[in-house]
Design a protein around this motif. Sequence first.
Motif, PDB file in Angstrom:
ATOM      1  N   ILE A 193      90.931 -76.215  78.773  1.00 31.51           N
ATOM      2  CA  ILE A 193      91.962 -75.192  78.846  1.00 31.51           C
ATOM      3  C   ILE A 193      92.771 -75.236  77.550  1.00 31.51           C
ATOM      4  CG2 ILE A 193      94.002 -74.386  80.094  1.00 31.51           C
ATOM      5  CD1 ILE A 193      92.796 -75.658  82.620  1.00 31.51           C
ATOM      6  N   ASN A 194      92.791 -74.091  76.867  1.00 34.17           N
ATOM      7  CA  ASN A 194      93.500 -73.936  75.587  1.00 34.17           C
ATOM      8  C   ASN A 194      92.948 -74.822  74.479  1.00 34.17           C
ATOM      9  OD1 ASN A 194      95.078 -71.941  76.738  1.00 34.17           O
ATOM     10  ND2 ASN A 194      96.769 -73.327  77.215  1.00 34.17           N
ATOM     11  N   GLU A 195      91.676 -75.117  74.540  1.00 30.17           N
ATOM     12  CA  GLU A 195      90.910 -75.750  73.465  1.00 30.17           C
ATOM     13  C   GLU A 195      89.445 -75.445  73.728  1.00 30.17           C
ATOM     14  OE1 GLU A 195      90.128 -76.667  70.611  1.00 30.17           O
ATOM     15  OE2 GLU A 195      92.136 -77.164  69.955  1.00 30.17           O
ATOM     16  N   GLY A 196      88.602 -75.742  72.736  1.00 26.80           N
ATOM     17  CA  GLY A 196      87.201 -75.378  72.853  1.00 26.80           C
ATOM     18  C   GLY A 196      86.323 -76.400  73.541  1.00 26.80           C
ATOM     19  N   TYR A 197      86.351 -77.641  73.039  1.00 27.00           N
ATOM     20  CA  TYR A 197      85.470 -78.669  73.606  1.00 27.00           C
ATOM     21  C   TYR A 197      86.020 -80.087  73.477  1.00 27.00           C
ATOM     22  CZ  TYR A 197      84.123 -79.265  68.686  1.00 27.00           C
ATOM     23  OH  TYR A 197      84.146 -79.476  67.328  1.00 27.00           O
ATOM     24  N   ALA A 198      86.885 -80.322  72.508  1.00 29.19           N
ATOM     25  CA  ALA A 198      87.280 -81.693  72.179  1.00 29.19           C
ATOM     26  C   ALA A 198      88.043 -82.423  73.279  1.00 29.19           C
ATOM     27  CB  ALA A 198      88.092 -81.706  70.886  1.00 29.19           C
ATOM     28  N   PRO A 199      88.992 -81.783  74.004  1.00 31.03           N
ATOM     29  CA  PRO A 199      89.754 -82.558  74.994  1.00 31.03           C
ATOM     30  C   PRO A 199      88.888 -83.157  76.094  1.00 31.03           C
ATOM     31  CG  PRO A 199      90.885 -80.507  74.497  1.00 31.03           C
ATOM     32  CD  PRO A 199      89.532 -80.417  73.870  1.00 31.03           C
ATOM     33  N   ALA A 200      87.965 -82.378  76.646  1.00 34.05           N
ATOM     34  CA  ALA A 200      87.117 -82.893  77.726  1.00 34.05           C
ATOM     35  C   ALA A 200      86.173 -83.969  77.202  1.00 34.05           C
ATOM     36  CB  ALA A 200      86.326 -81.756  78.384  1.00 34.05           C
ATOM     37  N   TYR A 201      85.578 -83.717  76.031  1.00 35.78           N
ATOM     38  CA  TYR A 201      84.655 -84.704  75.480  1.00 35.78           C
ATOM     39  C   TYR A 201      85.382 -85.988  75.111  1.00 35.78           C
ATOM     40  CZ  TYR A 201      80.568 -86.586  73.188  1.00 35.78           C
ATOM     41  OH  TYR A 201      79.496 -87.390  72.875  1.00 35.78           O
ATOM     42  N   GLY A 202      86.581 -85.862  74.578  1.00 36.23           N
ATOM     43  CA  GLY A 202      87.329 -87.040  74.147  1.00 36.23           C
ATOM     44  C   GLY A 202      87.969 -87.821  75.276  1.00 36.23           C
ATOM     45  N   SER A 203      87.976 -87.255  76.488  1.00 37.68           N
ATOM     46  CA  SER A 203      88.564 -87.960  77.643  1.00 37.68           C
ATOM     47  C   SER A 203      87.499 -88.868  78.240  1.00 37.68           C
ATOM     48  CB  SER A 203      89.070 -86.939  78.675  1.00 37.68           C
ATOM     49  OG  SER A 203      90.060 -86.099  78.112  1.00 37.68           O
ATOM     50  N   VAL A 204      87.286 -90.019  77.607  1.00 37.18           N
ATOM     51  CA  VAL A 204      86.104 -90.829  77.906  1.00 37.18           C
ATOM     52  C   VAL A 204      86.171 -91.564  79.240  1.00 37.18           C
ATOM     53  CG1 VAL A 204      85.410 -91.121  75.516  1.00 37.18           C
ATOM     54  CG2 VAL A 204      87.015 -92.738  76.538  1.00 37.18           C
ATOM     55  N   ARG A 205      87.312 -91.540  79.902  1.00 36.75           N
ATOM     56  CA  ARG A 205      87.346 -92.109  81.250  1.00 36.75           C
ATOM     57  C   ARG A 205      86.735 -91.152  82.278  1.00 36.75           C
ATOM     58  NH1 ARG A 205      91.447 -96.576  82.269  1.00 36.75           N
ATOM     59  NH2 ARG A 205      90.911 -96.145  84.425  1.00 36.75           N
ATOM     60  N   ALA A 206      86.583 -89.890  81.884  1.00 40.50           N
ATOM     61  CA  ALA A 206      86.058 -88.864  82.786  1.00 40.50           C
ATOM     62  C   ALA A 206      84.617 -88.545  82.413  1.00 40.50           C
ATOM     63  CB  ALA A 206      86.918 -87.605  82.706  1.00 40.50           C
ATOM     64  N   PRO A 207      83.779 -88.192  83.397  1.00 38.02           N
ATOM     65  CA  PRO A 207      82.365 -87.920  83.108  1.00 38.02           C
ATOM     66  C   PRO A 207      82.165 -86.639  82.317  1.00 38.02           C
ATOM     67  CG  PRO A 207      82.854 -87.446  85.413  1.00 38.02           C
ATOM     68  CD  PRO A 207      84.069 -88.094  84.848  1.00 38.02           C
ATOM     69  N   MET A 208      81.102 -86.634  81.503  1.00 44.33           N
ATOM     70  CA  MET A 208      80.751 -85.462  80.706  1.00 44.33           C
ATOM     71  C   MET A 208      79.254 -85.223  80.808  1.00 44.33           C
ATOM     72  SD  MET A 208      79.238 -84.500  77.630  1.00 44.33           S
ATOM     73  CE  MET A 208      79.138 -82.808  77.053  1.00 44.33           C
ATOM     74  N   GLY A 209      78.858 -83.995  81.117  1.00 46.42           N
ATOM     75  CA  GLY A 209      77.444 -83.656  81.200  1.00 46.42           C
ATOM     76  C   GLY A 209      77.272 -82.235  81.678  1.00 46.42           C
ATOM     77  N   GLY A 210      76.031 -81.857  81.996  1.00 46.75           N
ATOM     78  CA  GLY A 210      75.740 -80.464  82.296  1.00 46.75           C
ATOM     79  C   GLY A 210      75.304 -80.208  83.725  1.00 46.75           C
ATOM     80  N   MET A 211      75.530 -78.969  84.163  1.00 46.68           N
ATOM     81  CA  MET A 211      74.992 -78.461  85.414  1.00 46.68           C
ATOM     82  C   MET A 211      73.781 -77.580  85.098  1.00 46.68           C
ATOM     83  SD  MET A 211      78.427 -77.323  87.494  1.00 46.68           S
ATOM     84  CE  MET A 211      79.794 -78.442  87.772  1.00 46.68           C
ATOM     85  N   LYS A 212      73.033 -77.229  86.122  1.00 39.83           N
ATOM     86  CA  LYS A 212      71.881 -76.332  86.004  1.00 39.83           C
ATOM     87  C   LYS A 212      70.923 -76.825  84.907  1.00 39.83           C
ATOM     88  CE  LYS A 212      74.674 -72.670  85.769  1.00 39.83           C
ATOM     89  NZ  LYS A 212      75.128 -71.261  85.717  1.00 39.83           N
ATOM     90  N   ASP A 213      70.468 -75.922  84.029  1.00 41.13           N
ATOM     91  CA  ASP A 213      69.496 -76.308  83.009  1.00 41.13           C
ATOM     92  C   ASP A 213      70.109 -77.073  81.845  1.00 41.13           C
ATOM     93  OD1 ASP A 213      67.614 -75.039  84.519  1.00 41.13           O
ATOM     94  OD2 ASP A 213      67.136 -73.460  83.063  1.00 41.13           O
ATOM     95  N   SER A 214      71.369 -77.402  81.936  1.00 40.73           N
ATOM     96  CA  SER A 214      72.031 -78.141  80.858  1.00 40.73           C
ATOM     97  C   SER A 214      71.946 -79.648  81.024  1.00 40.73           C
ATOM     98  CB  SER A 214      73.498 -77.710  80.740  1.00 40.73           C
ATOM     99  OG  SER A 214      73.595 -76.405  80.210  1.00 40.73           O
ATOM    100  N   GLY A 215      71.266 -80.124  82.066  1.00 47.28           N
ATOM    101  CA  GLY A 215      71.025 -81.550  82.095  1.00 47.28           C
ATOM    102  C   GLY A 215      71.188 -82.233  83.427  1.00 47.28           C
ATOM    103  N   LEU A 216      70.960 -83.538  83.399  1.00 47.89           N
ATOM    104  CA  LEU A 216      71.084 -84.421  84.554  1.00 47.89           C
ATOM    105  C   LEU A 216      71.899 -85.640  84.146  1.00 47.89           C
ATOM    106  CD1 LEU A 216      67.365 -84.525  85.775  1.00 47.89           C
ATOM    107  CD2 LEU A 216      69.223 -83.223  86.827  1.00 47.89           C
ATOM    108  N   GLY A 217      72.779 -86.086  85.031  1.00 49.65           N
ATOM    109  CA  GLY A 217      73.537 -87.299  84.764  1.00 49.65           C
ATOM    110  C   GLY A 217      74.729 -87.028  83.861  1.00 49.65           C
TER     111      GLY A 217
END
Length: 541
Positions: A464-488
């Motif tokens: 929210i109000n940024e492109g990608y860095a806040p979620a990726y940089g929040s390393v205590r929280a999981p990061m990955g894809g749904m659907k054809d964007s991945g597993l795990g």
Amino acid sequence: MTDSQALAPHSSPLGTNPVAAAPAGARTAADVVTPEVVAQLTRGVVGTGRTANHTPFTGEKLADLPESTPDDVAEAFVRARAAQPAWAATSARARAAVLLRFHDLVLARQAEVLDLIQLETGKARLHAQEEVLGVAIAARHYGRMAPAYLKPKRHTGAVPLLTKTTELRQPRGVVGQIAPWNYPFELSVGDALPAFVSGNAVVMKPDTETALTALWARDLLIEAGLPAGVFQVVLGEGPVIGPEVVKHADYVSFTGSTRTGREVAQGAAARLVGVTLELGGKNAMLVLHDADVDKAAAGAIRACFSSAGQLCISIERLYVHESIADAFLERFAARTKAMRLGRSLAYGAEMGSLVGERQLENVKRHVEEAVAKGATVVAGGVHRTDIGPYFYEPTILDGVEAPMAVCGEETFGPVVSIYRFTDEDDVIEQANATAYGLNASVWTKDGRRGHAVAARLRTGTVNINEGYAPAYGSVRAPMGGMKDSGLGRRHGSEGILKYTEAQTVAHQRLMPLAPSFGMDDEKFAALMTTSLKAMKALRLR
């Protein structure tokens, strides 16, 4: 045109984007990739053949490298398996201390790896520095938290007081990692750190064109205290070496295209070994009617054009509310046209090069086909050969619609399509109308609305109000894809526990879970029935 002329600040008649000036006395590839550096970094590669990598800045060869055969891959796994038990027997705290020392070394010597990342990927230095930040954050997090993630956990047993149950976390053994070229530091060693700290060895296959960065990371980890044997590197063509890594691994970590990810998953499934896949994306940014237009336009530059758009979580579809679309597009286009392109090993350029001919041709195909079918180029759309062979201006397309390839296919380059919307429910449906589900971005002044919209988007991360860095940089929280964007997932507890096997140890005390103390079967069954009713009444879980 001389090299100094190509790097002088100007607006080329070939395009609108100025070129960032190279600082006086700027380092060159020959200054960074010396024979001594190559010899040191490649001493750990298991390879009997020869190959080479090249720099996108000029297309010239950077270094000669060892090339692995299938037999070499098998040998690398033999070495890793021999070293892994002793490493696993080391305490979690001692393993974590290696990551913390690595963290300090990375920050102290980041100039070295920034040069390598730039030379191997062609990206701007600021975008290379994102990788340093990502690796340092992950090293610190798992260096601090790994002992807690991995420690034995007590659970309520089958019969309270009589059954003592403990969950242990055992390393899987040797992890096979296949890393991509686009983020060669973060997506190689960054993903390997939780595998190492949980007691595994790793056999890594980085992309050959960005191998020096991964090898530098290996060298630094060994300096930080990692036993050399538990980190093996193999190099070679993906279709040849990749399947061999999957063939021998106890667990597979893969980042790359969805097509190749399916093949990796099939190979792992045939052997009944686990796999993590981070795959492609066609990520959407939603600019709602109450968004700050200037901030959203500036954020879109970061979201769409970092690393020349060669980032799985970058934005390729930009949805703007009709009421602010003209104002947004005016500001976004002006910022895009003003972006400085450059190739020097220094800060200053806002975007660098595409990585090679294949990426360039894909970008050109998407833009040219869209224009031929009626789309409009608002900014960019120019191949900047005056700077280097693979430079392409950051590009904004308007009027994109199916069946244009850019509408649904992942471009993986500095190209974004603009769409206007009036209804919030409709735009959420459009954002979700893709096979991918990796990342999304929502812009609004109303945090509650932003969270409500985010919860309806079918993507693994939403910013929210940024492109990608806040979620990726929040390393205590999981990061990955749904659907054809991945597993795990990477990061957090999921990012480390995936590299372990859960083992339950149950210790039965005082009496067995069977008839005893003179009870016959019927009396034992009655006792257990009464006990179960009592445990429910006592709200025991």
